[in-house]
Motif scaffolding. Structure first.
Motif, PDB file in Angstrom:
ATOM      1  N   CYS A  41      12.217 -95.424 -70.905  1.00  0.00           N
ATOM      2  CA  CYS A  41      11.177 -95.846 -69.598  1.00  0.00           C
ATOM      3  C   CYS A  41      10.387 -95.204 -69.784  1.00  0.00           C
ATOM      4  O   CYS A  41       9.857 -93.838 -69.164  1.00  0.00           O
ATOM      5  CB  CYS A  41      11.581 -96.707 -68.592  1.00  0.00           C
ATOM      6  N   HIS A  67      17.293 -96.748 -67.534  1.00  0.00           N
ATOM      7  CA  HIS A  67      18.156 -98.130 -67.445  1.00  0.00           C
ATOM      8  C   HIS A  67      18.174 -99.703 -68.614  1.00  0.00           C
ATOM      9  O   HIS A  67      18.418-100.951 -68.394  1.00  0.00           O
ATOM     10  CB  HIS A  67      17.221 -98.852 -65.617  1.00  0.00           C
ATOM     11  N   GLU A  68      17.112 -99.522 -69.675  1.00  0.00           N
ATOM     12  CA  GLU A  68      16.830-100.512 -70.251  1.00  0.00           C
ATOM     13  C   GLU A  68      17.405-100.579 -71.822  1.00  0.00           C
ATOM     14  O   GLU A  68      17.824 -99.858 -72.508  1.00  0.00           O
ATOM     15  CB  GLU A  68      15.443-100.021 -70.760  1.00  0.00           C
ATOM     16  N   ASP A 159      14.329-105.630 -70.524  1.00  0.00           N
ATOM     17  CA  ASP A 159      14.363-105.057 -69.291  1.00  0.00           C
ATOM     18  C   ASP A 159      12.013-104.639 -69.409  1.00  0.00           C
ATOM     19  O   ASP A 159      12.270-105.202 -68.368  1.00  0.00           O
ATOM     20  CB  ASP A 159      14.326-103.634 -68.598  1.00  0.00           C
TER      21      ASP A 159
HETATM   22 ZN   LIG Z   1      11.785 -99.678 -67.401  1.00  0.00          ZN
END
Ligand SMILES: [Zn+2]
Ligand SMILES: [Zn+2]
Length: 353
Positions: A41, A67-68, A159
């Motif tokens: 990200c 997180h993605e 995401d």
């Molecule tokens: Zn992100």
């Protein structure tokens, strides 16, 4: 299964590498996920270089960001219903406490218990361990089952796609109208793609390779910021002198924020999605008042995953062209360098742990 796994472990600002660590155990309402794909990200390089330490991201070391992601459920914690071992899932970063006033309204991106682990809040990869690892535990609230025809790599785009969709939900889209995106980075390109799928004539403002990518990805008009043209005048010209129905600011510059408001039509809507580096920017308030323009701040992607997965599955949102590079977890440094320096036109870089 051995109880050890590879993970990208951060021990301080600019101090990180791939290490062997223990596989975490899922607790109440959590599952263990085997991470199959995790995309880098725009916020990750700043996490790794310590740029968000003031914001308490991460709050402690050693820490694993990321997180993605998309992956496969391999173990269930206590009390889990609705997910089974073998399920293919896409994840999101925000997991609300579930009981505060905002969570009850579905605004879990704005959970009133943000950062309080004991209250059940999770911000995976920011305040709680993330997905640059072969396995991670997730609360079931942060996971969405993927349709069979969506690959794990595509799932790692959910995401970012959701972040675009959230801004579009705030502004709405006028089918047959005009929308402008400032900044053809991954989020901006997703906004353009979704707006176009909803029937908007899309205008993308940017420069270099990424602007050309926007054109190839279907933008109806592109405006090059290096052309020396007056950007707002050009948008007015394309829209018949009226301005755009919706404008999305993803570039993060002061100039783009001013131009965003000025290129909206009377009663138009503007969403700011870029993650600002400072708190204060100038906005043209007289224009906002006289033209009755609504400006939305847009954060993250609450309850967007299912709709984004549906758009991908139905072929209405192509995300494959956004993934320019994939790397195994051992090459994490190379992957991060490729993303940061936009090597070979890098757009979204995906790790396959
Ligand atoms: Zn992100
Ligand atoms: Zn909450």
């Amino acid at each position: 299964m051995s109880n050890m796994m590879k993970a990208v472990v951060m021990r301080g600002a600019n101090d990180y590498g791939v290490e062997m660590v223990e596989i975490p155990k899922p607790k109440q309402n959590e599952v263990l996920v085997r991470v199959k794909a995790v995309a880098i990200c725009g916020s990750d390089p700043k996490i790794f270089n310590g740029g968000f330490l003031k914001a308490n991201w991460p709050p402690y070391f050693p820490f694993t960001p990321g997180h993605e992601f998309a992956g496969e459920v391999v173990e269930l914690g206590e009390g889990v219903t609705g997910l089974s071992v073998g399920d293919r899932v896409a994840g999101e970063a925000h997991c609300g406490c579930g009981v505060c006033e905002n969570c009850r309204k579905g605004l879990y991106n704005l959970c009133l218990n943000y950062g309080k682990i004991e209250a059940g809040h999770r911000h995976y990869g920011f305040t709680t361990p993330g997905a640059y690892a072969q396995y991670n535990v997730y609360n079931v609230k942060a996971l969405t089952k993927m349709p069979d025809n969506v690959s794990y790599e595509e799932g790692s785009m959910v995401d970012t796609g959701g972040t675009a969709l959230q801004a579009i939900r705030l502004t709405g889209i006028t089918p047959g109208g005009y929308s402008v995106v400032f900044g053809p980075g991954p989020v901006g390109l997703f906004v353009m793609k979704v707006a176009k799928a909803m029937g908007s004539n899309t205008i993308v403002v940017g420069r270099k390779e990424r602007l050309q990518f926007a054109k190839r990805a279907g933008a109806n008009h592109i405006i090059d910021t290096e052309s020396g043209e007056d950007i707002v005048a050009k948008i007015k010209e394309i829209t018949g002198g009226i301005g755009a129905d919706e404008v999305f600011e993803t570039a993060g510059s002061q100039e783009a924020m001013l131009q965003s408001v000025r290129s909206a039509r009377k009663n138009g809507k503007v969403a700011i999605l870029s993650l600002p580096v400072q708190d204060e920017y100038l906005l043209p308030v007289k224009t906002m008042v006289m033209n009755q323009i609504a400006v939305f701040g847009s954060r993250a992607n609450p309850s967007c995953s299912k709709d984004v997965l549906s758009l991908i599955s139905d072929g209405r949102l192509d995300v494959k062209d956004m993934i320019t590079h994939t790397f195994p977890i051992d090459d994490f440094q190379k992957a991060l360098d490729t993303f940061v320096n936009r090597i070979d036109g890098a757009l979204k870089v995906v790790i396959t742990p």
